[in-house]
Design an enzyme around this catalytic site. Structure first.
Site, PDB file in Angstrom:
ATOM      1  N   ASN A   8      47.297  46.027  36.531  1.00 55.26           N
ATOM      2  CA  ASN A   8      46.547  44.782  36.681  1.00 55.26           C
ATOM      3  C   ASN A   8      45.202  45.092  37.343  1.00 55.26           C
ATOM      4  OD1 ASN A   8      45.434  42.352  37.448  1.00 55.26           O
ATOM      5  ND2 ASN A   8      47.340  41.488  38.249  1.00 55.26           N
ATOM      6  N   HIS A  15      45.471  37.844  30.358  1.00 56.68           N
ATOM      7  CA  HIS A  15      45.363  38.627  31.593  1.00 56.68           C
ATOM      8  C   HIS A  15      46.563  39.571  31.678  1.00 56.68           C
ATOM      9  CE1 HIS A  15      44.979  39.964  35.578  1.00 56.68           C
ATOM     10  NE2 HIS A  15      45.797  39.096  36.153  1.00 56.68           N
ATOM     11  N   CYS A  74      41.383  36.982  38.987  1.00 54.94           N
ATOM     12  CA  CYS A  74      41.695  37.558  37.661  1.00 54.94           C
ATOM     13  C   CYS A  74      41.239  36.669  36.504  1.00 54.94           C
ATOM     14  CB  CYS A  74      43.178  37.843  37.556  1.00 54.94           C
ATOM     15  SG  CYS A  74      43.805  38.863  38.897  1.00 54.94           S
TER      16      CYS A  74
END
Ligand code: COA
Length: 316
Positions: free
Chosen positions: A270, A240, A116
């Site tokens: 996500n 993020h 990520c």
């Protein structure tokens, strides 16, 4: 600690684009097959719904084409493609090869996998390519986590999703947009979050939560120090999009008001490599980021990796 990139050829973002698969899965839909609820998922993560479907190459081509169109560039003029992904379509070749061909690019293309944190890694690498002579670099962050998510595991299925975001980076005279950057990794934390080849994501949620806040704050603090800035100088944070509570905790520790954070996880979930570019595109399209703003990009991910960058939107 790396020093601020002074005296090198600078770059600015001149185009951006995004892609979300059309299929939307709401929390209520997940609750039909999992022992969970819309209320639990919203309260514990901030996610309301997510987009699922497509391939990493397919989504990358959509976001990449949109970024090229916005920058007004002929694909043949791109000097390099850097694709951040942790869910490539094949082991070999890199998914960037498929995307390069489909977009009509004639340049080097490679994948970056830092989970990520990958988009900020890729953006940093792209600035490096421009510092060394490239003129135009396409940077894409795409993941199709739904393909490595066990849809019967409520620990992970409520969080992960698919998407893609892209930016075109062009060389400019002068210092460009990048004030500072930081990339980190701690392989000793590998077991907190991983997927075996061909397997599903395994995650120690609480452990990841704790580490995530700490490493995001550490990375952002390093980038601020290198740029000679404080939290007060940050106009917009693009974090993020893993969990709204992680973003809140990190902002609080950094001393940055939550209103400065761009969040879109309520409708994206996500999306790993796509998370930061999707939030960046959302902020740019909605006017949350304005020319001259100091923008902090900061992420964390499996590895465990962390990365941050401070950029001035539109260049210094
Ligand atoms: N639906 C309903 N209940 C759930 C649930 C779900 N999807 N998942 C767990 N629970 C239950 C637990 O069993 C526990 O029940 P108990 O109190 O009876 O034991 C309770 O909810 C609390 O679980 P807990 O794990 O303490 O929740 P949490 O507040 O830590 O939230 C996460 C869980 C996963 C949302 C959170 O830890 C998180 O976001 N971690 C980081 C994950 C991440 O960012 N991963 C990607 C990194 S790139």
């Amino acid at each position: 600690m790396p020093t601020a990139p002074k005296g090198v050829r600078g770059a600015v973002i001149t185009g951006w684009g995004s892609a979300l698969p059309p299929r939307v899965i709401t929390n209520d839909e997940l609750s039909q097959t999992l022992d969970t609820s819309d209320e639990w998922i919203r309260e514990r993560s901030g996610i309301h719904e997510r987009h699922i479907g497509g391939t990493t190459a397919g989504l990358s081509v959509i976001s990449g084409a949109a970024a090229l169109a916005m920058a007004g560039l002929d694909p043949r003029h791109i000097d390099a493609l850097v694709l951040s992904t942790t869910t490539p379509d094949r082991c070999v070749p890199a998914t960037s090869a498929t995307v390069q061909h489909a977009l009509g690019l004639s340049c080097g293309a490679f994948d970056v996998n830092a989970a990520c944190s990958g988009f900020v890694y890729a953006l940093t690498v792209a600035h490096g390519l421009i510092a060394m002579g490239s003129s135009k670099v396409l940077v894409i962050g795409t993941d199709t986590l739904s393909r490595i998510t066990d849809w019967s595991d409520r620990n992970t299925a409520v969080l992960f999703a698919d998407g893609s975001g892209a930016v075109v980076l062009e060389a400019v005279d002068g210092p460009g947009q990048m004030l500072s950057w930081d990339i980190d990794a701690d392989g000793s934390a590998e077991e907190s979050l991983y997927a075996e080849l061909g397997g599903f994501i395994q995650m120690e949620g609480k452990d990841v939560f704790r580490k995530a806040v700490r490493i995001m704050v550490d990375s952002a603090t390093k980038s601020l120090a290198v740029a000679g800035l404080t939290a007060d100088d940050v106009d917009v944070v693009i974090p993020h999009q893993a969990n709204i509570r992680i973003i809140q905790a990190a902002c609080e520790r950094l001393g940055i008001p939550m209103e400065k954070a761009s969040t879109d996880l309520h409708y994206t979930g996500n999306t790993s490599s796509a998370s930061i570019p999707l939030a960046l595109v959302d902020a740019a399209d909605t006017g949350k980021i304005k020319k001259g703003d100091t923008v902090l990009l900061v992420g964390f991910g499996a590895g465990m990796t962390a990365a941050s960058a401070l950029i001035v939107w539109g260049g210094q």
